[in-house]
Enzyme design. Structure first.
Site, PDB file in Angstrom:
ATOM      1  N   ALA A 192      62.132 -38.353   4.966  1.00  0.00           N
ATOM      2  CA  ALA A 192      61.152 -39.363   4.557  1.00  0.00           C
ATOM      3  C   ALA A 192      59.819 -39.139   5.280  1.00  0.00           C
ATOM      4  CB  ALA A 192      61.684 -40.764   4.828  1.00  0.00           C
TER       5      ALA A 192
ATOM      6  N   VAL B 278      67.881 -44.034   3.809  1.00  0.00           N
ATOM      7  CA  VAL B 278      67.063 -42.862   3.504  1.00  0.00           C
ATOM      8  C   VAL B 278      66.993 -42.017   4.770  1.00  0.00           C
ATOM      9  CG1 VAL B 278      64.798 -42.065   2.725  1.00  0.00           C
ATOM     10  CG2 VAL B 278      65.658 -44.289   1.957  1.00  0.00           C
ATOM     11  N   CYS B 279      67.169 -40.722   4.642  1.00  0.00           N
ATOM     12  CA  CYS B 279      67.084 -39.828   5.800  1.00  0.00           C
ATOM     13  C   CYS B 279      65.680 -39.923   6.401  1.00  0.00           C
ATOM     14  CB  CYS B 279      67.384 -38.396   5.388  1.00  0.00           C
ATOM     15  SG  CYS B 279      67.187 -37.210   6.736  1.00  0.00           S
ATOM     16  N   VAL B 280      65.628 -40.273   7.676  1.00  0.00           N
ATOM     17  CA  VAL B 280      64.345 -40.503   8.329  1.00  0.00           C
ATOM     18  C   VAL B 280      63.495 -39.233   8.396  1.00  0.00           C
ATOM     19  CG1 VAL B 280      65.270 -40.201  10.678  1.00  0.00           C
ATOM     20  CG2 VAL B 280      63.197 -41.575  10.318  1.00  0.00           C
TER      21      VAL B 280
END
Length: 145
Positions: A99, A94-96
């Site tokens: 997120a 998941v793209c930090v």
């Protein structure tokens, strides 16, 4: 013959029909790839696993929120992705940044950014966009949902 590796770039919120379509596509692809691999394998070869890259970006980051409640009459996409990942040893990056901007964090980022807790669902992990770039470098077939 080499085939390209599918890369599912999931950007739709878990409540959107495209998010459900992405899960159905991933499940069907992995099941079909497993059948193909098993039918081609002989007794002397090592067990191969189907390859599929997935990346959760933008609104799809909500899928990784372990606090997201789902009514009993609807599919729990978080749980379904976790099950699929466990069955096929699938990575769930998941793209930090997307997120964190949506209130989803792991323990490390909660500490680093002085947040009050973490809510990243098991099996998902926060990564930078460089992870997506690396997935796209090879021979990949990009599908966005």
């Amino acid at each position: 013959m080499t085939t390209s590796t599918p890369l599912l770039l999931i950007t739709a919120d878990p409540s959107h029909p495209l998010a459900h379509l992405a899960l159905r596509y991933a499940r069907a692809y992995l099941q079909n790839a497993s059948i193909d691999i098993n039918s081609e394998a002989d007794n002397n070869s090592a067990i191969k696993k189907p390859v599929l890259n997935v990346f959760f970006y933008a609104e799809a980051a909500h899928t990784a929120n372990c606090l997201r409640w789902q009514s009993a009459d609807q599919t729990n996409l978080t749980q379904e992705w976790q099950n699929l990942a466990a069955q096929y040893q699938l990575s769930l990056p998941v793209c930090v940044s997307t997120a964190l901007s949506r209130g989803i964090s792991d323990n490390d980022n909660s500490t680093r950014h002085q947040l009050n807790g973490d809510n990243l669902a098991a099996g998902f992990h926060l990564v930078g966009l460089s992870e997506l770039a690396m997935m796209m470098q090879g021979d990949c077939r990009l599908l966005q949902f």
